[in-house]
Write a protein that holds these residues in place. Structure first.
Motif, PDB file in Angstrom:
ATOM      1  N   ASN A 193       1.245  -1.532  -0.064  1.00  0.00           N
ATOM      2  CA  ASN A 193      -0.183  -0.174  -0.099  1.00  0.00           C
ATOM      3  C   ASN A 193       0.550   1.323  -0.236  1.00  0.00           C
ATOM      4  O   ASN A 193       1.500   1.232   1.432  1.00  0.00           O
ATOM      5  N   SER A 194       0.950   1.991  -0.888  1.00  0.00           N
ATOM      6  CA  SER A 194       1.502   3.453  -1.344  1.00  0.00           C
ATOM      7  C   SER A 194       0.494   4.307  -0.700  1.00  0.00           C
ATOM      8  O   SER A 194       1.188   5.443  -1.016  1.00  0.00           O
ATOM      9  N   LYS A 195       0.040   4.320   0.378  1.00  0.00           N
ATOM     10  CA  LYS A 195      -1.000   5.785   0.348  1.00  0.00           C
ATOM     11  C   LYS A 195      -0.232   6.360   1.366  1.00  0.00           C
ATOM     12  O   LYS A 195       0.389   5.529   2.196  1.00  0.00           O
ATOM     13  N   LEU A 196      -0.253   7.437   1.649  1.00  0.00           N
ATOM     14  CA  LEU A 196       0.493   8.838   2.413  1.00  0.00           C
ATOM     15  C   LEU A 196      -0.106   8.052   4.278  1.00  0.00           C
ATOM     16  O   LEU A 196      -1.336   7.892   3.936  1.00  0.00           O
ATOM     17  N   LEU A 197       0.906   8.100   4.943  1.00  0.00           N
ATOM     18  CA  LEU A 197      -0.123   7.621   6.981  1.00  0.00           C
ATOM     19  C   LEU A 197      -0.613   8.530   7.169  1.00  0.00           C
ATOM     20  O   LEU A 197      -0.109   9.897   6.814  1.00  0.00           O
ATOM     21  N   VAL A 198      -1.191   9.215   7.744  1.00  0.00           N
ATOM     22  CA  VAL A 198      -2.240  10.333   8.419  1.00  0.00           C
ATOM     23  C   VAL A 198      -2.412   9.760  10.115  1.00  0.00           C
ATOM     24  O   VAL A 198      -2.638   8.864  10.170  1.00  0.00           O
ATOM     25  N   SER A 199      -1.746  10.205  10.567  1.00  0.00           N
ATOM     26  CA  SER A 199      -1.062  10.549  12.066  1.00  0.00           C
ATOM     27  C   SER A 199      -3.005  10.696  13.245  1.00  0.00           C
ATOM     28  O   SER A 199      -3.950  11.384  12.139  1.00  0.00           O
ATOM     29  N   PRO A 200      -2.619  10.028  13.550  1.00  0.00           N
ATOM     30  CA  PRO A 200      -4.009   9.282  13.845  1.00  0.00           C
ATOM     31  C   PRO A 200      -4.524  10.534  14.870  1.00  0.00           C
ATOM     32  O   PRO A 200      -5.828  11.036  15.447  1.00  0.00           O
ATOM     33  N   SER A 201      -3.645  11.153  15.032  1.00  0.00           N
ATOM     34  CA  SER A 201      -4.465  12.223  15.985  1.00  0.00           C
ATOM     35  C   SER A 201      -4.246  13.194  15.334  1.00  0.00           C
ATOM     36  O   SER A 201      -4.979  14.342  15.952  1.00  0.00           O
ATOM     37  N   GLY A 202      -5.119  12.927  14.368  1.00  0.00           N
ATOM     38  CA  GLY A 202      -5.253  14.814  13.307  1.00  0.00           C
ATOM     39  C   GLY A 202      -4.377  15.845  12.611  1.00  0.00           C
ATOM     40  O   GLY A 202      -4.338  16.079  12.252  1.00  0.00           O
ATOM     41  N   PHE A 203      -3.046  15.948  13.324  1.00  0.00           N
ATOM     42  CA  PHE A 203      -2.203  16.723  13.055  1.00  0.00           C
ATOM     43  C   PHE A 203      -1.287  15.198  12.708  1.00  0.00           C
ATOM     44  O   PHE A 203      -0.122  14.962  13.143  1.00  0.00           O
ATOM     45  N   THR A 204      -0.872  15.882  11.344  1.00  0.00           N
ATOM     46  CA  THR A 204      -0.388  14.983  10.263  1.00  0.00           C
ATOM     47  C   THR A 204       1.803  15.841  10.597  1.00  0.00           C
ATOM     48  O   THR A 204       1.336  16.130   9.791  1.00  0.00           O
ATOM     49  N   VAL A 205       2.551  14.808  10.503  1.00  0.00           N
ATOM     50  CA  VAL A 205       3.613  15.155  10.107  1.00  0.00           C
ATOM     51  C   VAL A 205       4.401  14.270   9.299  1.00  0.00           C
ATOM     52  O   VAL A 205       5.146  13.743   9.269  1.00  0.00           O
ATOM     53  N   ILE A 206       4.913  15.393   8.545  1.00  0.00           N
ATOM     54  CA  ILE A 206       5.459  14.482   6.987  1.00  0.00           C
ATOM     55  C   ILE A 206       6.606  14.615   6.996  1.00  0.00           C
ATOM     56  O   ILE A 206       6.585  16.414   7.009  1.00  0.00           O
ATOM     57  N   MET A 207       8.066  14.359   6.950  1.00  0.00           N
ATOM     58  CA  MET A 207       9.528  14.805   7.074  1.00  0.00           C
ATOM     59  C   MET A 207       9.854  13.993   6.305  1.00  0.00           C
ATOM     60  O   MET A 207      10.111  13.438   5.642  1.00  0.00           O
ATOM     61  N   LEU A 208      10.678  14.684   4.559  1.00  0.00           N
ATOM     62  CA  LEU A 208      11.461  14.531   3.634  1.00  0.00           C
ATOM     63  C   LEU A 208      13.217  15.226   4.409  1.00  0.00           C
ATOM     64  O   LEU A 208      13.631  15.388   4.911  1.00  0.00           O
ATOM     65  N   TYR A 209      13.468  13.548   3.318  1.00  0.00           N
ATOM     66  CA  TYR A 209      14.919  13.384   3.920  1.00  0.00           C
ATOM     67  C   TYR A 209      15.735  13.471   2.390  1.00  0.00           C
ATOM     68  O   TYR A 209      15.411  12.923   1.622  1.00  0.00           O
ATOM     69  N   GLY A 210      16.499  13.885   2.391  1.00  0.00           N
ATOM     70  CA  GLY A 210      17.683  12.849   0.608  1.00  0.00           C
ATOM     71  C   GLY A 210      18.832  13.648   0.539  1.00  0.00           C
ATOM     72  O   GLY A 210      19.890  14.680   1.749  1.00  0.00           O
ATOM     73  N   LEU A 211      20.109  13.497  -0.041  1.00  0.00           N
ATOM     74  CA  LEU A 211      20.423  14.510  -0.535  1.00  0.00           C
ATOM     75  C   LEU A 211      20.515  15.229  -0.637  1.00  0.00           C
ATOM     76  O   LEU A 211      19.850  15.856  -1.429  1.00  0.00           O
ATOM     77  N   GLN A 212      21.900  16.087  -1.316  1.00  0.00           N
ATOM     78  CA  GLN A 212      21.985  17.377  -1.972  1.00  0.00           C
ATOM     79  C   GLN A 212      21.468  17.119  -2.886  1.00  0.00           C
ATOM     80  O   GLN A 212      22.153  16.832  -3.871  1.00  0.00           O
ATOM     81  N   GLY A 213      20.503  18.184  -3.825  1.00  0.00           N
ATOM     82  CA  GLY A 213      20.126  18.533  -5.181  1.00  0.00           C
ATOM     83  C   GLY A 213      19.325  17.184  -5.577  1.00  0.00           C
ATOM     84  O   GLY A 213      19.065  16.477  -7.010  1.00  0.00           O
TER      85      GLY A 213
END
Lengths: 451, 306
Positions: free
Chosen positions: A92-112
């Protein structure tokens, strides 16, 4: 890259040599596996993954019965494709949603890799789905990174919290959470600075930020052009942070994107979204089968075969063939052929399915999607009598037809010429083969092709 | 730190990877058999050298073994070493001279580090006493102008910029005019990242190139293609297409110290013959070095390992 033009072309070469054989020999398999290995490596699939995959494919290919309609080469391509889809797909590739009602999505990666642009794209996508997102940048390293996010956010009217002068990323993160809650946003997207996994100090910073924002969804942004290191990058971030999935970027380029296969196989985590352009709405869902075709550089041959067989009306085709034999092929029949072709989808779609065409993407300006429509319109503007007896088409009739179909007399002339040539060709053809044999290439032969 | 040390430090990881690999393949053996040569070939592929270049290098090694009958580890490694140098060709660093107008056009796909590299080059030539002007011809990416302006402030260099979203060719035109009237030694033009398969964006670059040709015919022009070392085999296509459209004269390979193995430098050199002028070996200003093939190969595959 003439040397490694695309896997299917290579396999076709090999299978051309074995035409007529009913079974694939060990030697054939070995030769094909070599090509598959090279193709996957050229697509930047990780070496270890390639090795395992080729072993599996080789096993599956041995002693394969050749299906009625497919050549052995295509059969192997199908196995390769299926194996790839298998690895690329499922979960399943749906974005996760927090049950608390406040979802935080954090993005990581190499430069560029494209984190900042992706952050803004995600925010817009969520907004369109009725969410209330906020963006923040905790990139205190790259000059003007925060400003870049703010400008993008402003352009789509999404709140964005930045502190360009602040050097403490953790502090900004904490304030951003407060701000998002204050603004009653339900999603906070945190754009982080690009970093290498071998930079322990920077990786520690990510963990510290994570503690403060408590991310629901931890996503690694992966550049589709990345090489053999993709696996180590994915594993490095996963080990330190615990990823929930990936987003592939720059898929509008012509890189094969073998990294998708590597990271799926090695981490087992889902690919959640793909980015396909510089515009802020160029973010899409991810389809495993399309990715597989792209990696193989093969174009979607199988879909094309399926599409063609599913859409062609056998009865109509047989009728047309019959008429041809009797030399009664009329403009009416040509029209129904145009309709058959149209059923297969847009020309661009069909072309992109052809091997060797796939990733090269013909520039849009070279494709005239409307050519068939215009040709059909010309025939539709003729009377029944004209369609059955084009000989009566004099200048005044042609003028009327051009006006009626919204085309020019030149275009009408061209179509009639095309028709006559097709007829002529078919006449020779029907003389050659008395009744027996397969469907000839009706109106779409070299000269008959309407575009 | 000298050139060799910076290369050695930046490529430490890759060197360890190659050394481990060779030790694994030829553990306790003094020679390479055919299977081991295959494994060596795959080791190169894993370092992003690419199938074509790896096959080329190993065919040279095989020829050497056939000719001399010497399959010793020493001979294999030193042949590979020699052939890698052959692929990379002669060192050809950027050669700007004071007292005339030099123009450096930065091009590349998105996210390779064009702006950062432009900033670092600016800092380097400022140190050498060049009068420099920066031209912010990336009018597309949000805040790209600000990012370049930051480098201008940092190196005390004026920046010619228009509004975001304006015509980059116009920025280039103005920047050249300003460079001429102010009598600067070096004009560095930062352009927007563009994927090489986007015809429109590549045409835009062609137009910029033509404006430079027309407005500064007397200037010495270098077009620098910036390639991210983390990139896989797509780097080869990038080099080819950019060279065709923008007459690339030199390459800069960035982020060599990062996660990348750096083999892409060989892949690109093998396919394009465009010299690599610069190597990004770290985040500090001085870590942008002239590319030195000898130092690069020695850092990748130390001859003493043989």
């Amino acid at each position: 890259m003439a040397l490694f033009e695309g896997l299917s072309a290579k396999l076709q070469d090999i299978t051309a040599k074995m035409r007529g054989k009913s079974r694939v020999t060990e030697q054939d398999i070995k030769e094909m596996m070599r090509e598959i290995r090279l193709a996957l490596l050229e697509a930047d699939v990780n070496f270890t993954v390639v090795k395992e995959l080729v072993a599996e494919i080789s096993e599956k290919s041995k002693g394969v019965e050749v299906m009625e309609s497919l050549t052995p080469g295509q059969q192997v391509v199908k196995i390769v494709h299926e194996s790839l889809v298998d690895i690329l797909g499922q979960t399943n590739s749906k974005l996760l949603v927090s049950p608390s009602g406040f979802t935080v999505i954090m993005l990581y990666g190499l430069q560029g890799a494209g984190k900042t642009t992706t952050a803004a794209k995600m925010a817009l996508m969520l907004k369109k789905k009725g969410k209330k997102p906020m963006l923040t940048s905790v990139d205190v390293h790259r000059p003007a990174a925060a400003r870049q996010l703010e400008i993008l956010a402003n352009s789509v009217d999404i709140p964005c919290y930045i502190q360009p002068e602040e050097k403490d990323a953790v502090k900004i993160a904490r304030q951003a959470v407060d701000r998002a809650r204050y603004l009653l946003c339900d999603t906070l997207i945190v754009d982080t600075a690009g970093r290498m996994t071998i930079d322990t100090e920077m990786m520690a910073e990510l963990k510290a930020i994570g503690k403060v924002v408590n991310p629901t969804e931890k996503l690694l942004i992966v550049d589709a052009m990345i090489g053999q290191e993709a696996v180590n990058v994915a594993l490095g971030f996963d080990k330190e942070i615990g990823l929930d999935g990936f987003i592939m970027t720059k898929l509008d380029g012509d890189a094969r994107g073998g990294a998708a296969l590597s990271i799926r196989k090695i981490t087992g985590k889902p690919i959640k979204l793909i980015c396909v352009g510089e515009k802020i709405d160029a973010i899409e869902e991810y389809y495993p089968d399309r990715m597989a075709s792209r990696i193989l550089g093969m174009g979607d041959v199988l879909s094309l075969i399926e599409k063609a067989t599913a859409n062609l009306d056998e009865k109509k085709a047989a009728e047309a063939f019959d008429k041809l034999k009797k030399n009664q092929f009329t403009l009416e029949d040509m029209l129904s052929q145009f309709e058959e072709v149209k059923k297969m989808g847009s020309i661009k779609d069909v072309l992109s399915m052809l091997p060797g065409m796939g990733n090269k993407a013909i520039p849009d300006e070279h494709i005239d999607e409307k050519a068939i429509d215009r040709s059909a319109a010309i025939i539709r503007s003729m009377t029944k009598k004209e369609r059955h007896n084009p000989g009566i088409l004099n200048a005044s009739r042609r003028k009327r037809i051009a006006a009626g179909s919204g085309t020019t007399v030149q275009e009408v002339n061209r179509l009639i010429k095309q028709f006559e040539e097709t007829q002529k060709m078919m006449k020779q053809f029907s003389g050659m083969m008395k009744g027996k044999g397969r469907m000839p290439n009706l109106g779409f032969g070299k000269r008959g092709f309407p575009f | 730190m000298g050139i060799f040390d910076t290369f050695r430090k930046g490529l430490q990881k890759t060197r360890d990877f190659v050394a481990d690999g060779i030790n694994r393949i030829a553990a306790n053996m003094g020679f390479f058999d055919e299977d081991m040569l295959d494994d060596l070939e795959m080791l190169l592929v894993q370092a992003d050298v690419g199938a074509a270049c790896s096959i080329h290098l190993m065919s040279k090694v095989r020829q050497e073994i056939k000719a001399t009958g010497d399959a010793s580890r020493k001979n294999v490694i030193s042949t590979l070493h020699r052939e890698m140098l052959d692929v990379l060709g002669q060192a050809k660093p950027l050669a700007f001279e004071k007292g005339q107008l030099n123009i450096l056009l930065m091009v590349g796909v998105n996210g390779t580090g064009k702006t950062t590299t432009a900033g670092k080059i600016c800092a380097r030539y400022r140190k050498q006493g060049f009068r420099i002007l920066l031209g912010a011809a990336d009018t597309f990416r949000a805040a790209a102008i600000e990012q370049l302006t930051h480098w201008g402030d940092r190196t005390d260099t004026p920046v010619i910029a228009h509004q975001e979203g304006s015509d980059p060719a116009a920025v280039v035109f103005d920047a050249i005019a300003a460079a001429k009237s102010r009598g600067v030694d070096l004009l560095i033009l930062d352009t927007a990242g563009r994927l090489h398969n986007k015809a429109n964006l590549m045409n835009e670059l062609g137009k910029i190139r033509r404006i430079i040709q027309r407005e500064a015919a007397a200037a010495k022009v270098e077009t620098l293609l910036v390639i991210d070392a983390t990139t896989g085999q797509n780097a080869v296509t990038q080099a080819k297409v950019f060279t065709e459209v923008a007459e690339v004269t030199s390459l800069a390979i960035t982020k060599l110290d990062g996660n990348a193995k750096g083999g892409v430098a060989l892949a690109v050199a093998h396919e394009t013959h465009t010299p690599i002028a610069l190597a990004g070996l770290g985040e500090k200003l001085d870590d942008l070095m002239d590319f030195d093939p000898q130092a690069f190969v020695e850092s990748l595959l130390p001859i003493h390992q043989a």
